[in-house]
Design a protein around this motif. Sequence first.
Motif, PDB file in Angstrom:
ATOM      1  N   MET A  28       4.632   1.117  -3.711  1.00 19.21           N
ATOM      2  CA  MET A  28       3.441   0.791  -4.468  1.00 19.21           C
ATOM      3  C   MET A  28       2.244   1.527  -3.841  1.00 19.21           C
ATOM      4  SD  MET A  28       1.569  -2.921  -4.984  1.00 19.21           S
ATOM      5  CE  MET A  28       1.175  -3.195  -3.279  1.00 19.21           C
ATOM      6  N   ILE A  29       1.402   2.080  -4.682  1.00 17.89           N
ATOM      7  CA  ILE A  29       0.166   2.715  -4.232  1.00 17.89           C
ATOM      8  C   ILE A  29      -0.976   1.766  -4.558  1.00 17.89           C
ATOM      9  CG2 ILE A  29      -1.359   4.718  -4.445  1.00 17.89           C
ATOM     10  CD1 ILE A  29       1.478   5.403  -3.382  1.00 17.89           C
ATOM     11  N   ARG A  30      -1.840   1.553  -3.576  1.00 19.72           N
ATOM     12  CA  ARG A  30      -2.999   0.682  -3.784  1.00 19.72           C
ATOM     13  C   ARG A  30      -4.164   1.186  -2.939  1.00 19.72           C
ATOM     14  NH1 ARG A  30      -3.893  -2.300   0.708  1.00 19.72           N
ATOM     15  NH2 ARG A  30      -2.131  -2.968   1.993  1.00 19.72           N
ATOM     16  N   THR A  31      -5.338   0.651  -3.215  1.00 15.47           N
ATOM     17  CA  THR A  31      -6.525   0.959  -2.419  1.00 15.47           C
ATOM     18  C   THR A  31      -6.404   0.269  -1.068  1.00 15.47           C
ATOM     19  OG1 THR A  31      -7.854   1.121  -4.427  1.00 15.47           O
ATOM     20  CG2 THR A  31      -9.046   0.777  -2.355  1.00 15.47           C
ATOM     21  N   ALA A  32      -6.751   1.001  -0.018  1.00 10.49           N
ATOM     22  CA  ALA A  32      -6.708   0.424   1.328  1.00 10.49           C
ATOM     23  C   ALA A  32      -7.744  -0.682   1.458  1.00 10.49           C
ATOM     24  CB  ALA A  32      -6.962   1.507   2.368  1.00 10.49           C
ATOM     25  N   ARG A  33      -7.390  -1.668   2.267  1.00 11.24           N
ATOM     26  CA  ARG A  33      -8.290  -2.777   2.580  1.00 11.24           C
ATOM     27  C   ARG A  33      -8.702  -2.683   4.045  1.00 11.24           C
ATOM     28  NH1 ARG A  33      -4.064  -5.541  -0.720  1.00 11.24           N
ATOM     29  NH2 ARG A  33      -2.964  -5.949   1.228  1.00 11.24           N
ATOM     30  N   LEU A  53      -3.351   2.045   9.467  1.00 15.08           N
ATOM     31  CA  LEU A  53      -3.743   3.424   9.172  1.00 15.08           C
ATOM     32  C   LEU A  53      -3.851   4.235  10.460  1.00 15.08           C
ATOM     33  CD1 LEU A  53      -6.440   2.674   6.461  1.00 15.08           C
ATOM     34  CD2 LEU A  53      -4.180   3.690   6.070  1.00 15.08           C
ATOM     35  N   ALA A  54      -4.432   3.637  11.491  1.00 14.05           N
ATOM     36  CA  ALA A  54      -4.555   4.330  12.781  1.00 14.05           C
ATOM     37  C   ALA A  54      -3.179   4.640  13.358  1.00 14.05           C
ATOM     38  CB  ALA A  54      -5.373   3.482  13.751  1.00 14.05           C
ATOM     39  N   ALA A  55      -2.266   3.682  13.283  1.00 12.56           N
ATOM     40  CA  ALA A  55      -0.923   3.892  13.828  1.00 12.56           C
ATOM     41  C   ALA A  55      -0.177   4.981  13.060  1.00 12.56           C
ATOM     42  CB  ALA A  55      -0.132   2.575  13.798  1.00 12.56           C
ATOM     43  N   ILE A  56      -0.263   4.955  11.729  1.00 10.83           N
ATOM     44  CA  ILE A  56       0.382   5.999  10.925  1.00 10.83           C
ATOM     45  C   ILE A  56      -0.247   7.346  11.226  1.00 10.83           C
ATOM     46  CG2 ILE A  56       0.711   6.896   8.580  1.00 10.83           C
ATOM     47  CD1 ILE A  56       0.908   3.919   7.685  1.00 10.83           C
ATOM     48  N   GLY A  57      -1.569   7.389  11.285  1.00  9.37           N
ATOM     49  CA  GLY A  57      -2.259   8.642  11.569  1.00  9.37           C
ATOM     50  C   GLY A  57      -1.808   9.255  12.882  1.00  9.37           C
ATOM     51  N   MET A  58      -1.746   8.436  13.924  1.00  8.40           N
ATOM     52  CA  MET A  58      -1.325   8.955  15.222  1.00  8.40           C
ATOM     53  C   MET A  58       0.131   9.401  15.186  1.00  8.40           C
ATOM     54  SD  MET A  58      -1.676   7.452  19.076  1.00  8.40           S
ATOM     55  CE  MET A  58      -3.409   7.239  18.809  1.00  8.40           C
ATOM     56  N   GLU A  59       0.998   8.596  14.591  1.00 17.34           N
ATOM     57  CA  GLU A  59       2.417   8.946  14.521  1.00 17.34           C
ATOM     58  C   GLU A  59       2.622  10.280  13.805  1.00 17.34           C
ATOM     59  OE1 GLU A  59       6.671   7.280  12.760  1.00 17.34           O
ATOM     60  OE2 GLU A  59       4.811   6.323  12.111  1.00 17.34           O
ATOM     61  N   VAL A  60       1.998  10.438  12.636  1.00 18.35           N
ATOM     62  CA  VAL A  60       2.199  11.659  11.847  1.00 18.35           C
ATOM     63  C   VAL A  60       1.587  12.861  12.547  1.00 18.35           C
ATOM     64  CG1 VAL A  60       1.642  12.802   9.660  1.00 18.35           C
ATOM     65  CG2 VAL A  60       2.424  10.413   9.677  1.00 18.35           C
ATOM     66  N   TRP A  61       0.382  12.697  13.084  1.00 16.01           N
ATOM     67  CA  TRP A  61      -0.281  13.830  13.734  1.00 16.01           C
ATOM     68  C   TRP A  61       0.526  14.300  14.944  1.00 16.01           C
ATOM     69  CZ3 TRP A  61      -2.738  15.476  18.216  1.00 16.01           C
ATOM     70  CH2 TRP A  61      -3.565  16.591  18.069  1.00 16.01           C
ATOM     71  N   LEU A  62       0.939  13.379  15.797  1.00 13.96           N
ATOM     72  CA  LEU A  62       1.728  13.763  16.968  1.00 13.96           C
ATOM     73  C   LEU A  62       3.066  14.377  16.559  1.00 13.96           C
ATOM     74  CD1 LEU A  62       1.032  10.742  19.346  1.00 13.96           C
ATOM     75  CD2 LEU A  62       0.198  13.085  19.622  1.00 13.96           C
ATOM     76  N   GLY A  74       5.642  -2.824   4.926  1.00 11.90           N
ATOM     77  CA  GLY A  74       4.268  -2.484   5.279  1.00 11.90           C
ATOM     78  C   GLY A  74       3.908  -1.106   4.764  1.00 11.90           C
ATOM     79  N   LEU A  75       2.881  -0.532   5.352  1.00 13.77           N
ATOM     80  CA  LEU A  75       2.404   0.777   4.912  1.00 13.77           C
ATOM     81  C   LEU A  75       3.301   1.880   5.461  1.00 13.77           C
ATOM     82  CD1 LEU A  75      -1.463   0.407   5.437  1.00 13.77           C
ATOM     83  CD2 LEU A  75      -0.025  -0.329   3.513  1.00 13.77           C
ATOM     84  N   ASP A  76       3.531   2.915   4.646  1.00 12.71           N
ATOM     85  CA  ASP A  76       4.313   4.068   5.112  1.00 12.71           C
ATOM     86  C   ASP A  76       3.576   5.383   4.903  1.00 12.71           C
ATOM     87  OD1 ASP A  76       4.748   4.636   2.338  1.00 12.71           O
ATOM     88  OD2 ASP A  76       6.587   3.459   2.364  1.00 12.71           O
ATOM     89  N   GLY A  77       2.352   5.321   4.386  1.00 15.35           N
ATOM     90  CA  GLY A  77       1.562   6.536   4.217  1.00 15.35           C
ATOM     91  C   GLY A  77       0.197   6.230   3.656  1.00 15.35           C
ATOM     92  N   PHE A  78      -0.671   7.242   3.701  1.00 17.79           N
ATOM     93  CA  PHE A  78      -2.017   7.095   3.138  1.00 17.79           C
ATOM     94  C   PHE A  78      -2.595   8.452   2.788  1.00 17.79           C
ATOM     95  CE2 PHE A  78      -3.006   7.634   7.643  1.00 17.79           C
ATOM     96  CZ  PHE A  78      -4.141   8.438   7.640  1.00 17.79           C
ATOM     97  N   VAL A  79      -3.577   8.415   1.908  1.00 16.59           N
ATOM     98  CA  VAL A  79      -4.369   9.598   1.580  1.00 16.59           C
ATOM     99  C   VAL A  79      -5.836   9.206   1.688  1.00 16.59           C
ATOM    100  CG1 VAL A  79      -4.261   9.166  -0.932  1.00 16.59           C
ATOM    101  CG2 VAL A  79      -4.741  11.471  -0.092  1.00 16.59           C
ATOM    102  N   GLN A  87       4.688   8.634   6.985  1.00 15.29           N
ATOM    103  CA  GLN A  87       5.541   8.507   8.163  1.00 15.29           C
ATOM    104  C   GLN A  87       6.732   9.458   8.038  1.00 15.29           C
ATOM    105  OE1 GLN A  87       6.206   4.126   8.122  1.00 15.29           O
ATOM    106  NE2 GLN A  87       5.830   4.365  10.326  1.00 15.29           N
ATOM    107  N   PRO A  88       7.108  10.106   9.131  1.00 14.01           N
ATOM    108  CA  PRO A  88       8.200  11.085   9.063  1.00 14.01           C
ATOM    109  C   PRO A  88       9.475  10.554   8.416  1.00 14.01           C
ATOM    110  CG  PRO A  88       7.091  11.249  11.167  1.00 14.01           C
ATOM    111  CD  PRO A  88       6.501  10.049  10.460  1.00 14.01           C
ATOM    112  N   ARG A  89       9.875   9.315   8.701  1.00 11.77           N
ATOM    113  CA  ARG A  89      11.124   8.794   8.129  1.00 11.77           C
ATOM    114  C   ARG A  89      11.002   8.517   6.637  1.00 11.77           C
ATOM    115  NH1 ARG A  89       9.632   6.165  11.879  1.00 11.77           N
ATOM    116  NH2 ARG A  89       8.554   4.214  11.963  1.00 11.77           N
ATOM    117  N   HIS A  90       9.784   8.535   6.081  1.00 11.46           N
ATOM    118  CA  HIS A  90       9.584   8.319   4.647  1.00 11.46           C
ATOM    119  C   HIS A  90       9.266   9.624   3.914  1.00 11.46           C
ATOM    120  CE1 HIS A  90       9.910   3.967   4.854  1.00 11.46           C
ATOM    121  NE2 HIS A  90       9.194   4.033   5.970  1.00 11.46           N
ATOM    122  N   GLN A  91       9.135  10.718   4.660  1.00 13.08           N
ATOM    123  CA  GLN A  91       8.915  12.005   4.007  1.00 13.08           C
ATOM    124  C   GLN A  91      10.163  12.368   3.224  1.00 13.08           C
ATOM    125  OE1 GLN A  91       7.583  14.595   7.188  1.00 13.08           O
ATOM    126  NE2 GLN A  91       5.672  13.488   7.392  1.00 13.08           N
ATOM    127  N   GLY A  92       9.972  12.886   2.040  1.00 11.21           N
ATOM    128  CA  GLY A  92      11.101  13.189   1.166  1.00 11.21           C
ATOM    129  C   GLY A  92      11.467  12.039   0.245  1.00 11.21           C
TER     130      GLY A  92
END
Length: 172
Positions: A1-6, A13-22, A66-71, A95-100
Amino acid sequence: MIRTARFEDASSLAAIGMEVWLNTYIRDGVNAFFADYALEHFTTSRFEEALSKKDNFILVSENKVGLDGFVHIALDAPAPVSGCSDLEIAKLYVQPRHQGSGAGGRLLQAALRVCAGTGRPDVWLAVNAENQRATEFYLRKGFAKAGETRFQIDRQSYPNHVLRYDLALVAA
């Protein structure tokens, strides 16, 4: 599901951002230079700040756990090349495991609909020139190369492609 972040999504978001960037950019081992950058930029407070700005939009991909990505979309973000509006897709992280899985495509389509609603003629983004997978993803989705820029961390800089999407292409 896509929704507006709260606001309460900020730590996720911080955890996903760090995981993906690293995972994307730090492939040969973590050193203090890159660790310090990641720990400074991918924080709950930075995402809370972004969520509180009226010229920012963050959409999330949420699964049953939970969350698996954001834009992250930013208005009033002048492009580093001419011929682009001031509307930027600042980050699209899955998140890398959700890419694809299609999450990135769903997030991008939702983001493009938000962008089309701003009245801007186009949206731009920058992608690391070495990130061939991401560049190919955006080109497949209708983005076109608009120029080059450099991503700066302290005194080091990295080549980035600037890609542009014509918002007239967004289906109503």
